[in-house]
Design a protein around this motif. Structure first.
Motif, PDB file in Angstrom:
ATOM      1  N   LEU A  92       0.840  -1.195   0.000  1.00  0.00           N
ATOM      2  CA  LEU A  92       0.000   0.000   0.000  1.00  0.00           C
ATOM      3  C   LEU A  92       0.877   1.247   0.000  1.00  0.00           C
ATOM      4  O   LEU A  92       0.837   2.079   0.917  1.00  0.00           O
ATOM      5  CB  LEU A  92      -0.953  -0.008   1.202  1.00  0.00           C
ATOM      6  N   PHE A  93       1.673   1.401  -1.051  1.00  0.00           N
ATOM      7  CA  PHE A  93       2.626   2.497  -1.131  1.00  0.00           C
ATOM      8  C   PHE A  93       1.962   3.798  -1.551  1.00  0.00           C
ATOM      9  O   PHE A  93       0.873   3.812  -2.111  1.00  0.00           O
ATOM     10  CB  PHE A  93       3.745   2.155  -2.126  1.00  0.00           C
ATOM     11  N   MET A  94       2.676   4.885  -1.295  1.00  0.00           N
ATOM     12  CA  MET A  94       2.304   6.181  -1.841  1.00  0.00           C
ATOM     13  C   MET A  94       3.218   6.492  -3.016  1.00  0.00           C
ATOM     14  O   MET A  94       4.384   6.094  -3.026  1.00  0.00           O
ATOM     15  CB  MET A  94       2.403   7.268  -0.769  1.00  0.00           C
ATOM     16  N   ASN A  95       2.696   7.231  -3.984  1.00  0.00           N
ATOM     17  CA  ASN A  95       3.446   7.541  -5.197  1.00  0.00           C
ATOM     18  C   ASN A  95       3.302   9.017  -5.542  1.00  0.00           C
ATOM     19  O   ASN A  95       2.197   9.571  -5.503  1.00  0.00           O
ATOM     20  CB  ASN A  95       2.943   6.690  -6.371  1.00  0.00           C
ATOM     21  N   MET A  96       4.430   9.625  -5.890  1.00  0.00           N
ATOM     22  CA  MET A  96       4.434  11.030  -6.289  1.00  0.00           C
ATOM     23  C   MET A  96       4.038  11.157  -7.759  1.00  0.00           C
ATOM     24  O   MET A  96       4.329  10.273  -8.578  1.00  0.00           O
ATOM     25  CB  MET A  96       5.816  11.641  -6.085  1.00  0.00           C
ATOM     26  N   ASN A  97       3.375  12.257  -8.087  1.00  0.00           N
ATOM     27  CA  ASN A  97       3.027  12.580  -9.464  1.00  0.00           C
ATOM     28  C   ASN A  97       3.847  13.782  -9.932  1.00  0.00           C
ATOM     29  O   ASN A  97       4.378  14.545  -9.125  1.00  0.00           O
ATOM     30  CB  ASN A  97       1.531  12.879  -9.583  1.00  0.00           C
ATOM     31  N   LYS A  98       3.930  13.948 -11.234  1.00  0.00           N
ATOM     32  CA  LYS A  98       4.736  15.026 -11.793  1.00  0.00           C
ATOM     33  C   LYS A  98       4.195  16.413 -11.436  1.00  0.00           C
ATOM     34  O   LYS A  98       4.949  17.381 -11.385  1.00  0.00           O
ATOM     35  CB  LYS A  98       4.808  14.885 -13.319  1.00  0.00           C
ATOM     36  N   ASP A  99       2.877  16.489 -11.189  1.00  0.00           N
ATOM     37  CA  ASP A  99       2.285  17.795 -10.887  1.00  0.00           C
ATOM     38  C   ASP A  99       2.418  18.180  -9.417  1.00  0.00           C
ATOM     39  O   ASP A  99       1.875  19.192  -8.981  1.00  0.00           O
ATOM     40  CB  ASP A  99       0.816  17.818 -11.300  1.00  0.00           C
ATOM     41  N   GLY A 100       3.138  17.361  -8.626  1.00  0.00           N
ATOM     42  CA  GLY A 100       3.334  17.663  -7.212  1.00  0.00           C
ATOM     43  C   GLY A 100       2.338  17.007  -6.286  1.00  0.00           C
ATOM     44  O   GLY A 100       2.524  17.000  -5.061  1.00  0.00           O
ATOM     45  N   SER A 101       1.267  16.442  -6.833  1.00  0.00           N
ATOM     46  CA  SER A 101       0.312  15.696  -6.011  1.00  0.00           C
ATOM     47  C   SER A 101       0.835  14.277  -5.795  1.00  0.00           C
ATOM     48  O   SER A 101       1.842  13.872  -6.384  1.00  0.00           O
ATOM     49  CB  SER A 101      -1.063  15.663  -6.678  1.00  0.00           C
ATOM     50  N   PHE A 102       0.156  13.525  -4.976  1.00  0.00           N
ATOM     51  CA  PHE A 102       0.560  12.139  -4.741  1.00  0.00           C
ATOM     52  C   PHE A 102      -0.685  11.300  -4.478  1.00  0.00           C
ATOM     53  O   PHE A 102      -1.762  11.816  -4.146  1.00  0.00           O
ATOM     54  CB  PHE A 102       1.553  12.025  -3.573  1.00  0.00           C
ATOM     55  N   THR A 103      -0.540  10.005  -4.647  1.00  0.00           N
ATOM     56  CA  THR A 103      -1.638   9.068  -4.422  1.00  0.00           C
ATOM     57  C   THR A 103      -1.209   8.041  -3.390  1.00  0.00           C
ATOM     58  O   THR A 103      -0.018   7.802  -3.171  1.00  0.00           O
ATOM     59  CB  THR A 103      -2.037   8.347  -5.725  1.00  0.00           C
TER      60      THR A 103
END
Length: 283
Positions: A92-103
């Motif tokens: 259940l990892f978290m992942n960064m997005n290019k726009d600065g948000s994360f999931t």
């Protein structure tokens, strides 16, 4: 437990983790003449009223955690995401997005004191001919079931850092096909510090995933709970006629059970007194 972490999107994905199964209860069927609804009500609790809890920790409300006060830069967020992922023992990892948000994933526990209403799934149309099909269409009967969710039920949601608390509630209700008004529910954050439990209701616009990131994966540091929206006394006008009739049946059964328990308790006490009298000597 299987879960699939996808990239950020507006529709959260879900993972079901029921804590226990529903106990056997009873149901009452009512036909609502005004809206042509056929509703079934199942009770999975032994009491209509919430029972007292053990005082294991003092509970304080409206105490925001430090996580809710932090404002993170993109660099800080990247660092915390890496730290978070090293602390978990699952996928259940978290992942960064290019726009600065994360999931990432949040776990929501259900602590509901009242039943929820769900629509019955539509059954596949078998035979019966055009005449029967026409009569079913004209009847327009809807089936709805109200039941208590199992105790300590929970669900994992894959959401974005931009997903609000209100969107989380709406997504949960949609997943379970709950037809109740989302305004009846609220998302709370719960934390344990120094043998005290702190409870705070999140506003509709607050974002749960950044709270989870700042607190880390430890559930004692922060957990998310879905409860009824605390707006004071129960607004009974918000319930339908079949729901109210079913609540009256629950109250009647609970009253009968309480009377039975009281009569039995006095019966046992009387028997012990009589036995003591027989064994005592007049003095």
């Amino acid at each position: 437990m299987s879960s699939t972490a996808s990239s950020a999107d507006k529709s959260p994905s879900f993972e079901k983790t029921w804590g226990s199964s529903t106990s056997s209860g009873y149901c009452s069927d009512e036909a609502a003449d005004s809206d042509s609804e056929f509703e079934q009500y199942f009770t999975a609790r032994t009491s209509f009223f919430p029972k007292g809890r053990k005082a294991t920790a003092h509970v304080k409300k409206d105490e925001p955690t430090e996580c809710g006060k932090q404002v993170l830069t993109t660099a800080d967020t990247q660092k915390k995401v890496k730290e978070y992922n090293t602390q978990i023992n699952s996928n259940l990892f978290m992942n960064m997005n290019k726009d600065g948000s994360f999931t990432g994933f949040i776990k929501v526990q259900f602590k509901l004191a009242r039943p929820v209403s769900v629509m019955h799934p539509k059954k596949g149309g078998g035979g019966g001919g055009a005449q029967n099909a026409g009569s079913r269409k004209s009847a327009g009967v809807k089936r709805r079931t109200s039941f208590y969710l199992p105790k300590d039920a929970s669900k994992h949601l894959h959401i974005s850092s931009r997903t609000s608390a209100r969107e989380v509630i709406e997504a949960l209700l949609k997943k379970f096909t709950v037809v109740d008004n989302p305004g009846k529910f609220a998302l709370f954050e719960r934390s344990e510090r120094h043998d005290q439990v702190y409870i705070r209701k999140l506003s509709d616009n607050e974002r749960p995933l950044p709270l989870r990131l700042c607190a880390g994966p430890n559930e004692k540091a922060l957990s998310l709970v879905l409860k009824e929206n605390e707006t004071g006394e129960v607004n009974w006008d918000a319930f339908s006629t079949p729901e109210l009739k079913n609540f009256l049946l629950i109250l009647k059964r609970e009253e009968e059970e309480h009377i039975k328990q009281i009569v039995e308790r006095y019966k046992v006490a009387r028997a012990k007194m009589q036995e003591a009298l027989r064994g005592s000597t007049p003095g």
